[in-house]
Design an enzyme around this catalytic site. Structure first.
Site, PDB file in Angstrom:
ATOM      1  N   LYS A  53       0.839  -1.206   0.000  1.00 16.43           N
ATOM      2  CA  LYS A  53       0.000   0.000   0.000  1.00 16.43           C
ATOM      3  C   LYS A  53       0.871   1.250   0.000  1.00 16.43           C
ATOM      4  O   LYS A  53       0.601   2.214  -0.714  1.00 16.43           O
ATOM      5  CB  LYS A  53      -0.933  -0.013   1.228  1.00 16.43           C
ATOM      6  CG  LYS A  53      -2.046  -1.033   1.095  1.00 16.43           C
ATOM      7  CD  LYS A  53      -2.788  -1.293   2.404  1.00 16.43           C
ATOM      8  CE  LYS A  53      -3.764  -2.448   2.219  1.00 16.43           C
ATOM      9  NZ  LYS A  53      -4.422  -2.886   3.458  1.00 16.43           N
ATOM     10  N   GLN A  97      -4.611  -1.703   9.720  1.00 13.23           N
ATOM     11  CA  GLN A  97      -4.458  -3.017   9.089  1.00 13.23           C
ATOM     12  C   GLN A  97      -5.023  -4.107  10.012  1.00 13.23           C
ATOM     13  O   GLN A  97      -4.649  -4.199  11.178  1.00 13.23           O
ATOM     14  CB  GLN A  97      -2.971  -3.279   8.783  1.00 13.23           C
ATOM     15  CG  GLN A  97      -2.708  -4.561   8.030  1.00 13.23           C
ATOM     16  CD  GLN A  97      -3.329  -4.578   6.629  1.00 13.23           C
ATOM     17  OE1 GLN A  97      -3.200  -3.643   5.870  1.00 13.23           O
ATOM     18  NE2 GLN A  97      -4.011  -5.669   6.298  1.00 13.23           N
ATOM     19  N   ASP A 120     -11.240   2.626   4.042  1.00  9.93           N
ATOM     20  CA  ASP A 120     -11.465   1.183   3.883  1.00  9.93           C
ATOM     21  C   ASP A 120     -12.956   0.882   3.687  1.00  9.93           C
ATOM     22  O   ASP A 120     -13.322  -0.206   3.260  1.00  9.93           O
ATOM     23  CB  ASP A 120     -10.977   0.435   5.137  1.00  9.93           C
ATOM     24  CG  ASP A 120      -9.667  -0.294   4.892  1.00  9.93           C
ATOM     25  OD1 ASP A 120      -9.347  -0.562   3.725  1.00  9.93           O
ATOM     26  OD2 ASP A 120      -8.978  -0.599   5.889  1.00  9.93           O
TER      27      ASP A 120
END
Ligand code: NAP
Length: 295
Positions: A53, A97, A120
């Site tokens: 990422k 994460q 997200d």
């Protein structure tokens, strides 16, 4: 032989488009989209996702800030960090994460993220908006799957989409996105899971079959209709001593036999994975524009 739906190639193209958009934002609005990536512990898969990422952010010109802590980092410390990031004007997206260590309540953390920075798309506010078809950050993997289909000129409207898997990050949101009364959606959706009876009878009805079970060999050629489009979301590590790292990645679908029968199929790796990261970049740019009031 099926057409290969290369997420790698499409992601590259979309990232070039994003780079141009970011150059414009920098030149005309003095705006640099910023993403905070929070990683707790040293799960090797998480470390590699985070690295991917950050690399992708750097290549398109998104500022990415990494916050990496040991596995014993406290929930209160993490909540404090999220509050700070919520108020940081240089940060437009916050990504924690997953999975988090057991002593941290995942829900509590995800709910603490400002929904306007939830790139997200996991916050209940954004999930609710997605469900009613209001503008929101769409979760990156299902959004990436929709883009992979549309940008390969695969019609979704009126098609029967069968999804194997009902997780909150892939199966359920994908069903919600594809069933909307919107351009690029309007599908008839069926979802399967471990309690589904005679699953092969259902998958064989699919015009578009999406497999997100997280188990190798879940779908073979006998479960696929001739000419169907097959999207393999699964990522499974299989021991392979011939590789330097000792393993290779395979999907949930028996690629060789299914590609003889399908009209199009996404590979693993190089299919859905690169699209997921690309949609994270997309959401971060969108968030920066929203915060700056740019249409
Ligand atoms: P998950 O939370 O474990 O969910 C798996 C789902 O599949 C569950 O709903 C489960 O049913 C169902 N399932 C499992 N085995 C099945 C079977 N044999 N028949 C029918 N249904 C079955 O997994 P996830 O987070 O959705 O991820 C799924 C896979 O996609 C994993 O391999 C993951 O690594 C991969 N993934 C890839 C990306 C990417 O960007 N490439 C992103 C996210 C996930 P129950 O609900 O009944 O247990």
């Amino acid at each position: 032989m099926a057409k290969i739906l290369s997420g790698k190639e499409l992601a590259e193209k979309m990232r070039q488009e994003m780079k141009s958009e970011i150059d414009e934002l920098k030149t005309h609005h003095n705006l640099v989209p910023g993403l905070a990536v929070v990683l707790i512990g040293d799960n090797p898969a998480s470390l590699s996702y985070v690295k991917g990422k950050e690399k992708a952010c750097a290549r398109v010109g998104i500022l990415s800030r990494e916050y990496k802590f040991d596995a014993d980092y406290k929930e209160e410390q993490l909540l404090k960090l999220i509050r700070e990031l919520n108020n940081d004007p240089l940060i437009h997206g916050i990504l924690v994460q997953l999975p988090l260590p057991d002593h941290i309540n995942e829900e509590e953390i995800l709910y603490a993220i400002d929904p306007t920075k939830d790139v997200d798309g996991f916050h209940p506010v954004n999930i609710g908006k997605m469900m009613i078809g209001a503008p929101s950050f769409l979760p990156c993997t299902p959004h990436g799957i929709q883009q992979l289909l549309l940008r390969n000129n695969i019609e979704i409207s009126g098609k029967h989409v069968v999804i194997v898997g009902r997780s909150n990050i892939v199966g359920k949101p994908l069903a919600m996105i594809l069933v909307q009364k919107n351009p690029g959606a309007n599908a008839t959706v069926t979802m399967c899971h471990t309690r589904t009876k005679n699953m092969a009878e259902i998958t064989k009805l699919a015009d578009i079959l999406v497999v997100a079970a997280g188990r190798p060999h879940t779908v073979n050629a006998g479960m696929v209709k001739q000419g169907a489009v097959v999207i393999d979301v699964g990522v499974n590590r299989i021991e392979d001593k011939s590789k330097k790292r000792g393993y290779r990645l395979i999907g949930d679908v028996e690629f060789d036999e299914v590609s003889e029968k399908a009209s199009a199929i996404s590979p693993v790796p190089g299919g859905v994975g690169p699209m997921t990261i690309t949609m994270l970049l997309h959401n971060t740019i969108q968030s920066a524009k929203n915060h700056a009031g740019i249409k």
